[in-house]
Design a protein around this motif. Structure first.
Motif, PDB file in Angstrom:
ATOM      1  N   VAL A 178     -28.427  70.127  15.198  1.00  0.00           N
ATOM      2  CA  VAL A 178     -29.184  69.050  15.759  1.00  0.00           C
ATOM      3  C   VAL A 178     -29.774  68.364  14.567  1.00  0.00           C
ATOM      4  CG1 VAL A 178     -31.062  70.657  15.688  1.00  0.00           C
ATOM      5  CG2 VAL A 178     -31.292  68.448  17.089  1.00  0.00           C
ATOM      6  N   ALA A 179     -29.563  67.086  14.635  1.00  0.00           N
ATOM      7  CA  ALA A 179     -29.748  66.101  13.414  1.00  0.00           C
ATOM      8  C   ALA A 179     -31.045  65.038  13.923  1.00  0.00           C
ATOM      9  CB  ALA A 179     -28.995  65.729  12.722  1.00  0.00           C
ATOM     10  N   VAL A 224     -24.628  64.603  10.921  1.00  0.00           N
ATOM     11  CA  VAL A 224     -25.640  63.877  10.095  1.00  0.00           C
ATOM     12  C   VAL A 224     -25.714  62.322  10.324  1.00  0.00           C
ATOM     13  CG1 VAL A 224     -24.246  63.212   8.382  1.00  0.00           C
ATOM     14  CG2 VAL A 224     -26.138  63.868   7.472  1.00  0.00           C
ATOM     15  N   VAL A 225     -27.116  61.882  10.146  1.00  0.00           N
ATOM     16  CA  VAL A 225     -27.258  60.597  10.536  1.00  0.00           C
ATOM     17  C   VAL A 225     -27.516  59.594   9.151  1.00  0.00           C
ATOM     18  CG1 VAL A 225     -28.821  58.739  11.655  1.00  0.00           C
ATOM     19  CG2 VAL A 225     -28.560  61.042  12.595  1.00  0.00           C
ATOM     20  N   THR A 226     -26.983  58.492   9.027  1.00  0.00           N
ATOM     21  CA  THR A 226     -27.096  57.524   7.817  1.00  0.00           C
ATOM     22  C   THR A 226     -28.440  57.305   7.433  1.00  0.00           C
ATOM     23  OG1 THR A 226     -26.507  55.670   8.971  1.00  0.00           O
ATOM     24  CG2 THR A 226     -24.724  56.842   8.067  1.00  0.00           C
ATOM     25  N   PRO A 227     -28.881  57.104   6.235  1.00  0.00           N
ATOM     26  CA  PRO A 227     -30.234  56.736   5.954  1.00  0.00           C
ATOM     27  C   PRO A 227     -30.729  55.524   6.731  1.00  0.00           C
ATOM     28  CG  PRO A 227     -29.019  57.385   3.693  1.00  0.00           C
ATOM     29  CD  PRO A 227     -27.994  57.330   5.067  1.00  0.00           C
ATOM     30  N   ASP A 228     -30.027  54.467   7.097  1.00  0.00           N
ATOM     31  CA  ASP A 228     -30.393  53.326   7.553  1.00  0.00           C
ATOM     32  C   ASP A 228     -30.452  53.700   9.006  1.00  0.00           C
ATOM     33  OD1 ASP A 228     -27.616  53.381   8.643  1.00  0.00           O
ATOM     34  OD2 ASP A 228     -27.280  51.653   7.499  1.00  0.00           O
ATOM     35  N   THR A 274     -21.628  66.367   4.858  1.00  0.00           N
ATOM     36  CA  THR A 274     -22.858  65.975   4.216  1.00  0.00           C
ATOM     37  C   THR A 274     -22.987  64.534   3.283  1.00  0.00           C
ATOM     38  OG1 THR A 274     -24.880  67.057   2.815  1.00  0.00           O
ATOM     39  CG2 THR A 274     -22.360  67.633   2.378  1.00  0.00           C
ATOM     40  N   LEU A 275     -23.964  63.963   3.669  1.00  0.00           N
ATOM     41  CA  LEU A 275     -23.884  62.439   2.891  1.00  0.00           C
ATOM     42  C   LEU A 275     -24.622  62.973   1.495  1.00  0.00           C
ATOM     43  CD1 LEU A 275     -25.290  60.371   5.892  1.00  0.00           C
ATOM     44  CD2 LEU A 275     -23.117  60.074   4.461  1.00  0.00           C
ATOM     45  N   SER A 276     -24.095  61.961   0.528  1.00  0.00           N
ATOM     46  CA  SER A 276     -24.962  61.794  -0.617  1.00  0.00           C
ATOM     47  C   SER A 276     -26.208  61.490  -0.426  1.00  0.00           C
ATOM     48  CB  SER A 276     -24.050  61.044  -1.718  1.00  0.00           C
ATOM     49  OG  SER A 276     -23.859  59.810  -1.122  1.00  0.00           O
ATOM     50  N   PRO A 277     -27.080  61.341  -1.307  1.00  0.00           N
ATOM     51  CA  PRO A 277     -28.707  61.102  -0.964  1.00  0.00           C
ATOM     52  C   PRO A 277     -28.808  59.739  -0.769  1.00  0.00           C
ATOM     53  CG  PRO A 277     -28.401  63.067  -2.652  1.00  0.00           C
ATOM     54  CD  PRO A 277     -27.118  62.461  -2.531  1.00  0.00           C
ATOM     55  N   LEU A 381     -32.843  66.583   0.028  1.00  0.00           N
ATOM     56  CA  LEU A 381     -32.054  65.302   0.568  1.00  0.00           C
ATOM     57  C   LEU A 381     -30.887  65.556   1.389  1.00  0.00           C
ATOM     58  CD1 LEU A 381     -32.521  63.567  -3.068  1.00  0.00           C
ATOM     59  CD2 LEU A 381     -34.153  63.286  -0.907  1.00  0.00           C
ATOM     60  N   SER A 382     -30.876  66.708   1.830  1.00  0.00           N
ATOM     61  CA  SER A 382     -29.503  66.870   2.534  1.00  0.00           C
ATOM     62  C   SER A 382     -29.167  66.073   3.723  1.00  0.00           C
ATOM     63  CB  SER A 382     -29.069  68.432   2.953  1.00  0.00           C
ATOM     64  OG  SER A 382     -28.880  69.386   1.815  1.00  0.00           O
ATOM     65  N   ARG A 383     -30.385  66.127   4.627  1.00  0.00           N
ATOM     66  CA  ARG A 383     -30.463  65.186   5.885  1.00  0.00           C
ATOM     67  C   ARG A 383     -31.970  64.904   6.368  1.00  0.00           C
ATOM     68  NH1 ARG A 383     -27.654  68.535  10.760  1.00  0.00           N
ATOM     69  NH2 ARG A 383     -29.133  69.953  10.787  1.00  0.00           N
TER      70      ARG A 383
END
Length: 383
Positions: A178-179, A224-228, A274-277, A381-383
């Motif tokens: 879950v994210a 994972v959800v993008t920062p935006d 996993t997304l970069s920070p 900062l993983s998510r």
């Protein structure tokens, strides 16, 4: 007074004050026995890895229930790095140590002194407690429970969890992860079987289904959800939603339209992404059919793979890849996105890679060894 203040500031700058710039928390599973190996059960634990110096090194550890058979997103770290939350999908089976049984424990680890982490609370979620996610306000935690087909909600205050609700996805629904969306008003549940991405609405501590469900592929695993907040990215171990090709895929969902924007074949068994920070790159961990034990004839001939993709609006473009280890698990980035740590369950190590935006290079001299098998990992900062 100004002169005195300046002198005090200079003096303090030379004081040996402990400071930690970037911590990774690795959950290490001691229960995953292989009959071809002579090793027995070792302690489950978390290890605190200091990323502020090179090479990264373990600065503290504590025994706590964890499990590598489950989501690599089984660790969540607070933004100030003062605590972490870990789940345990399995526990030792006294009747048969080669067949661990489902567990439901969720533990809070105090990291105020990262060299001396402490377990301060253990609570219960649903059976096979797997992926865990914490909203940015750090007052709500969601835990996916695969055997129960449910999401358990906990309020979080003063580093203490209190169960506040449960969302039943359905009997037989293998809920793996879950994210949260960045604004904390939505969360997305990953279901292995029957495969689905399920949207949840969040109002305070009230968590409900919106009915906006979507199938992005077969055997959906992590997300994972993008920062935006515009895109959800998830792994599908069994391949695309349609067709006979079982090559694992990475899917991108447009969260504005709730439509599948991309289904990209990436290789065998993409369990972790996993997304970069900064959100500009996606790291994908591929098990790639590598053997678990050294006695397997294929051991050394086939290895896991790490791939890095540049992330665009509904696009993923591969920019780097590297052969990795055997039975690889989770991975994470340093805060500046220049280092990657990748877990190797067979070798009981974490490999360290340098990333310059174009290439991914392993530094074998920086490899970190563990007593138990590293199975999930995260930073703040993983998510």
């Amino acid at each position: 007074m100004k002169i005195r203040s300046a002198l005090v500031a200079v003096a303090l700058s030379f004081c040996p004050v402990a400071a930690w710039a970037g911590l990774a928390i690795s959950a290490n599973d001691g229960k995953q026995l292989q009959k071809a190996e002579a090793t027995g059960v070792t302690p489950d634990s978390i290890s605190v890895i200091d990323l502020g110096k090179y090479p990264p090194k373990v600065i503290g550890s504590v025994k706590v229930p964890v499990a590598m058979i489950g989501s690599p997103n089984a660790v969540a770290v607070s933004k100030n790095e003062k605590f972490a939350i870990v789940t345990a999908a399995q526990k030792v089976n006294p009747a048969d140590p080669y067949k661990p049984t489902p567990d439901d424990r969720v533990s809070v680890i105090d990291l105020s002194d990262p060299a001396k982490p402490r377990v301060v609370q253990t609570v219960n979620a649903g059976l096979q407690a797997s992926g865990v996610s914490m909203n940015r306000a750090e007052n709500l935690v969601l835990v996916a429970s695969r055997a129960d087909g449910a999401i358990t909600a906990f309020s979080l205050a003063g580093n203490r969890l209190t169960k506040v609700g449960r969302v039943d996805i359905g009997a037989g629904h293998e809920v793996t992860d879950v994210a949260f969306a960045p604004d904390g008003r939505r969360a997305y549940v990953t279901v292995w079987n029957p495969p689905a991405i399920i949207e949840l609405a969040i109002d305070g501590t009230k968590v409900t289904r919106t009915g906006k469900d979507l199938v992005t592929g077969k055997s959906s695993y992590g997300a994972v959800v993008t920062p935006d907040g515009n895109w959800l990215i998830n792994t599908n171990v069994g391949g695309a939603a349609t067709g006979a090709d079982k090559t694992g895929t990475i899917a991108m969902v447009d969260l504005k339209t709730h439509k599948l924007a991309l289904s990209l074949p990436v290789g065998r068994t993409p369990e972790h992404a996993t997304l970069s920070p900064d959100g500009k790159h996606l790291l994908v961990v591929l098990a790639n059919g590598a053997a678990y034990v050294k006695t397997d004839p294929s051991y050394g001939k086939v290895r896991g793979i790490l791939k890095i993709f540049a992330v665009g609006p509904g696009t993923l473009k591969e920019v780097a890849q590297s052969a990795s280890c055997h039975w690889n698990q989770g991975a994470t980035w340093s805060d500046d996105g220049k280092l990657v740590l990748a877990q190797c369950a067979s070798e009981r190590t974490i490999e360290v890679y340098r990333f310059n935006g174009k290439s991914l290079t392993r530094d074998d001299a920086a490899t970190i060894a563990f007593e138990s098998r590293p199975g999930s990992i995260a930073t703040r900062l993983s998510r």
